[in-house]
Design a protein around this motif. Structure first.
Motif, mmCIF file in Angstrom:
data_model
loop_
_atom_site.group_PDB
_atom_site.id
_atom_site.type_symbol
_atom_site.label_atom_id
_atom_site.label_comp_id
_atom_site.label_asym_id
_atom_site.label_seq_id
_atom_site.Cartn_x
_atom_site.Cartn_y
_atom_site.Cartn_z
ATOM 1 N N GLY A 1 0.801 -1.222 0.000
ATOM 2 C CA GLY A 1 0.000 0.000 0.000
ATOM 3 C C GLY A 1 0.834 1.272 0.000
ATOM 4 O O GLY A 1 0.341 2.347 -0.321
ATOM 5 N N ASP B 1 2.274 3.172 6.728
ATOM 6 C CA ASP B 1 2.034 4.619 6.655
ATOM 7 C C ASP B 1 2.865 5.348 7.713
ATOM 8 O O ASP B 1 2.595 5.268 8.910
ATOM 9 C CB ASP B 1 0.531 4.856 6.889
ATOM 10 C CG ASP B 1 0.154 6.307 6.652
ATOM 11 O OD1 ASP B 1 1.061 7.161 6.583
ATOM 12 O OD2 ASP B 1 -1.042 6.573 6.522
ATOM 13 N N ASN C 1 -5.498 -1.583 -0.144
ATOM 14 C CA ASN C 1 -4.203 -1.114 0.344
ATOM 15 C C ASN C 1 -3.482 -2.134 1.199
ATOM 16 O O ASN C 1 -2.402 -1.874 1.703
ATOM 17 C CB ASN C 1 -4.387 0.169 1.172
ATOM 18 C CG ASN C 1 -4.519 1.387 0.273
ATOM 19 O OD1 ASN C 1 -3.875 1.452 -0.767
ATOM 20 N ND2 ASN C 1 -5.347 2.325 0.672
ATOM 21 N N SER C 2 -4.115 -3.299 1.389
ATOM 22 C CA SER C 2 -3.511 -4.247 2.328
ATOM 23 C C SER C 2 -3.320 -5.647 1.751
ATOM 24 O O SER C 2 -2.750 -6.502 2.421
ATOM 25 C CB SER C 2 -4.376 -4.340 3.591
ATOM 26 O OG SER C 2 -5.698 -4.702 3.250
ATOM 27 N N LYS D 1 -4.204 4.551 6.061
ATOM 28 C CA LYS D 1 -4.568 4.095 4.711
ATOM 29 C C LYS D 1 -3.907 2.757 4.401
ATOM 30 O O LYS D 1 -4.442 1.933 3.689
ATOM 31 C CB LYS D 1 -4.131 5.126 3.662
ATOM 32 C CG LYS D 1 -4.906 6.424 3.708
ATOM 33 C CD LYS D 1 -5.977 6.462 2.629
ATOM 34 C CE LYS D 1 -6.781 7.760 2.677
ATOM 35 N NZ LYS D 1 -8.026 7.607 3.465
ATOM 36 N N TYR D 2 -2.670 2.587 4.873
ATOM 37 C CA TYR D 2 -1.962 1.329 4.645
ATOM 38 C C TYR D 2 -1.028 1.053 5.821
ATOM 39 O O TYR D 2 -0.783 1.943 6.647
ATOM 40 C CB TYR D 2 -1.202 1.342 3.320
ATOM 41 C CG TYR D 2 -0.349 2.556 3.089
ATOM 42 C CD1 TYR D 2 0.976 2.582 3.462
ATOM 43 C CD2 TYR D 2 -0.890 3.694 2.483
ATOM 44 C CE1 TYR D 2 1.754 3.689 3.252
ATOM 45 C CE2 TYR D 2 -0.123 4.816 2.272
ATOM 46 C CZ TYR D 2 1.205 4.813 2.654
ATOM 47 O OH TYR D 2 1.964 5.916 2.455
#
Lengths: 267, 267, 267
Positions: free
Chosen positions: A78, C223, A128-129, C219-220
Motif C-alpha cells: 500500500g 504509513d 491497500n492491504s 490508509k496502509y
C-alpha cells in the motif's frame, strides 16, 4: 513435457488459518482456470524477507520451465514500494520490490525486471492491504495466459537487493558466513557452498559458531561411522548444513537465522 | 471415472515451512505435468514411522484405483536402507523400506514389492539427504506415465515390517491393544476393530487404560443420552477410538501414542 | 473462463496432521477426477462455527462462478442435525446445518437451501463421525458433475442462523460492534463496514475496546505519517480492522474473537 507457463507457485507469510491464500487461488483460477497452482510455503515468519528469498531460491530449481513464482512477504503493501515481474532462469517471478527476489537476481545475471503499472491486469478495486490478491495473483494469471512481460509495465534496473549470500574471507584466511535458514528438523543451513569449501578441504576445516567448534563432516544423516552428535552435512539445497543426530541442531546449539560463523583451516 | 495413475499422493514429516514439499511437486510436474497431486499430510512427527504408516492406511481407502502414494519419513536417507515400490490393493506405494508401508503389506497379502535400483528414473544427481525429491518423486511420476513396476528394479520379499496392528488375547481372555494415533481433536485411536469387539459385546466390555476404566460406548459424538464425559466411539478409520465431550481425550487421560490398553469383558 | 462447477473448495477444522482432508479429496476425485480442489483452510479452531462462517464469507468473493464450497465444522455429526446444500451468489455451499453458512445466507437473500437426504449420492456406508468424507464430499462431487440441487433433497427455509454481523446503535448514537476474527498477523477484524462508518466520519470517530481508545486511521500498514502504534485500517475483507506496527494488535490489546467494542463520534 509441460506447456510453457502451466504452473504458478505461491510463497507467502500468510499462514494457513485465514482466507488469504485461497483468495489468491480464486483470483488465479477465475482468470486461468486450467493452471496448476503449487504451494511453496505460507509459513514464512511474518514480514521476514530473507527466509522467503532463501526458500524461493531453493525451491525454484525443481520447477518446470516457464513456472510463474508469486512471492508475497510484503510489509510495505500500500506504500510507494514498487510491484515487479522478473524473467530469469527460464521462469518468472512476481511480487513486491523489497528484496524477496534478490537471490534469484544474483544467480541469473541476465534477468529482466519489469515495473508492474498497467492496471488493466489488476483487480478492479485494489486494496491497500492485500496486493497478493489484487495485483500479484491476477498478473501471474494473465502472464500464464500469454500476456508478454513488457505489457505489464516498463523495465527497471534498480530492484531492491538484500546482502548477498556470498561468503567473505577475513584477514586470517577464514571463511566468514552465517546461518541463512533453520529448517523444520532444526538443521541450520549456512551460506557456504562447494565453491567455498571443496571435499578435499573438509578434513582440514572446522566450523566455529557461538563458541563451539564442529569438525565432523557426514555423508548422510544416519552415518554410524561418525561419533559426533553435531555434524556438518551438505544439504539438499547445495549449502553446508549443521545437523544433529535425531535432534534439532538449532535447539542444541541455541542458534537462529542470522547467526555468524567461521570456517577455520588447519595448515 | 479416473484414468489409471492420474493421482499421486504425498505423505511426509517435512512440515510446511520449508521448500521440501514444493520441490517434490516440481519434480513430479516436470515429468508428469497433467497429474493431480494430493497432500495427505506433511505433519508426521519428525522421523516417526508408525504414525505415518497408520495415516497412510487410513487415507488410502478413499483414493481412486491406480493412485500412486509416495510416503517419506526417512531417518535412514543416504544409508544402505533400500528404496521400494509396492503394488497392492490396486494402488501403488513408493518410499523407503523402513516399515512405513507395513500396514499396507499386512492387509494386501498378494502385494508385490520392487527394489528401486534403476537410476534411469532417478534425478541426475541424487543427494544423500533428500530422496523424496531425487528418487521417490521421479519414480512416482514415471510410474504415472506408464513405466511398469519391474522396470524400476527387481522384486523382493523381505520388506521391513513394523509390529502388526493385530490385537492379542491374554490368559484371562482380555484383549491387549494400544493407542496407535492421537488425532487433531485429541481422540485416541486404538488398534481394536469390529473383528475384536462386536456390537453385541459392547455392553459387557470395559476399556482399561492408564488406571482408568471406560464403559460408555457412544454412537456419535453429540449423543446426549450418554452421561460420561469420556467414551468409546467407532472412528472413521474403522478402529475404536476414545473421545471426550468437547475436549481432548488425550489431554484428559494424559495418554500418548503407544499407550497400552485392555478390553475386559464381564461374564 | 471456467466451466461452471469446475472448482470445489474445502474449509474445515480438521487440522493438517491427520488423513481427514486427503480422504475427502480422494472421494471427490474418485467421482469427479477432473475437478480442481482449493483448500480454504483446515485450521479453524476445533468446533468453532463463527470463525468458519467469517472465513467462508471473506474467501468466497474471490472464487469463480459455479464454485462448490464444502465447509465442515461439525460438532453435531451423527446426531439429528441436518445436512444442507445452498445455491446462493452464483456459487454452491455444502455442509452441516449449524450456522456455518449463516453469513452467506445473510448477504444473498435470494438463496435456496436443500436438505440432503438422497442417500444415492452418499457413501455406501455413512459413518457417524465423518460426514465430510461420507456425505459432503460425494454430494459436492456429484453436484460438480451436473446433478441438479433438487435431486439431493427437498427445499427448506429454516436453516440455522448465527447472530448477524450487522452492527447496532446504542441510545447515545454509538456503534456497537465486536471482533469477529483475529488473523495470522494478529490483526483484529471487526464487524464494522463502510456502511457503518464513512470516510468522512473517520476523523470524528474513536474505537473503544477493552478500556482503550483508538483514534488513528491509516490508509496502509507502513504509513509513516501516523504516529500511533495501534491503529484502525480498512481490511481486505471489507471490514474495519485494528492493527499494530510490526506487532500483533491482538496480543498488544489482549483481545480475542468476540470482544465487544464501540465507535464513538465527537460532535
Amino acid at each position: 513435457m509441460p506447456r510453457k507457463n502451466s504452473f504458478i507457485t505461491l510463497l507467502t507469510d500468510f499462514g494457513s488459518e485465514d482466507y488469504f491464500v485461497s483468495a489468491m487461488k480464486g483470483v488465479i483460477f477465475s482468470i486461468a482456470p486450467g493452471i496448476t497452482v503449487i504451494d511453496v510455503t505460507h509459513s514464512i515468519p511474518p514480514q521476514k524477507i530473507e527466509p522467503a528469498a532463501f526458500t524461493l531460491l531453493a525451491a525454484h530449481r525443481s520447477f518446470p520451465r516457464g513456472t510463474i513464482n508469486v512471492a508475497v512477504v510484503d510489509p510495505g503493501v500500500g506504500s510507494s514500494r514498487r510491484s515487479i515481474l522478473i524473467a530469469a532462469g527460464k521462469q518468472f517471478f512476481v511480487g513486491p520490490d523489497n528484496g524477496i527476489f534478490s537471490y534469484i537476481l544474483d544467480i541469473y545475471p541476465s534477468h529482466k525486471v519489469f515495473h508492474l503499472t498497467n492496471e488493466k491486469y489488476f483487480a478492479k478495486n485494489v486494496s491497500n492491504s492485500f496486493h497478493g490478491r489484487d495485483i500479484f495473483a491476477p498478473v501471474a494469471a494473465w502472464l500464464s495466459r500469454g500476456v508478454t512481460p513488457k505489457n505489464f509495465g516498463k523495465g527497471l534496473t534498480d530492484a531492491v537487493r538484500l546482502p548477498t549470500l556470498q561468503t567473505q574471507k577475513d584477514k586470517k584466511g577464514r571463511l566468514v558466513g552465517r546461518i541463512i535458514q533453520v529448517d523444520h528438523f532444526g538443521n541450520c543451513v549456512t551460506n557456504i557452498t562447494r565453491k567455498d569449501l571443496s571435499e578435499a578441504q573438509e578434513s582440514l576445516a572446522a566450523l566455529v559458531m557461538n563458541g563451539k567448534q564442529i569438525r565432523s563432516f557426514r555423508k548422510y544423516f544416519a552415518d554410524a561411522e561418525s561419533n559426533d552428535n553435531v555434524f556438518c552435512i551438505w544439504g539438499s539445497a547445495g549449502f553446508l548444513e549443521i545437523a544433529a543426530q535425531n535432534e534439532s541442531a538449532a535447539n542444541l546449539l541455541n542458534v537462529k537465522t542470522g547467526e555468524p560463523l567461521l570456517i577455520e583451516f588447519r595448515k
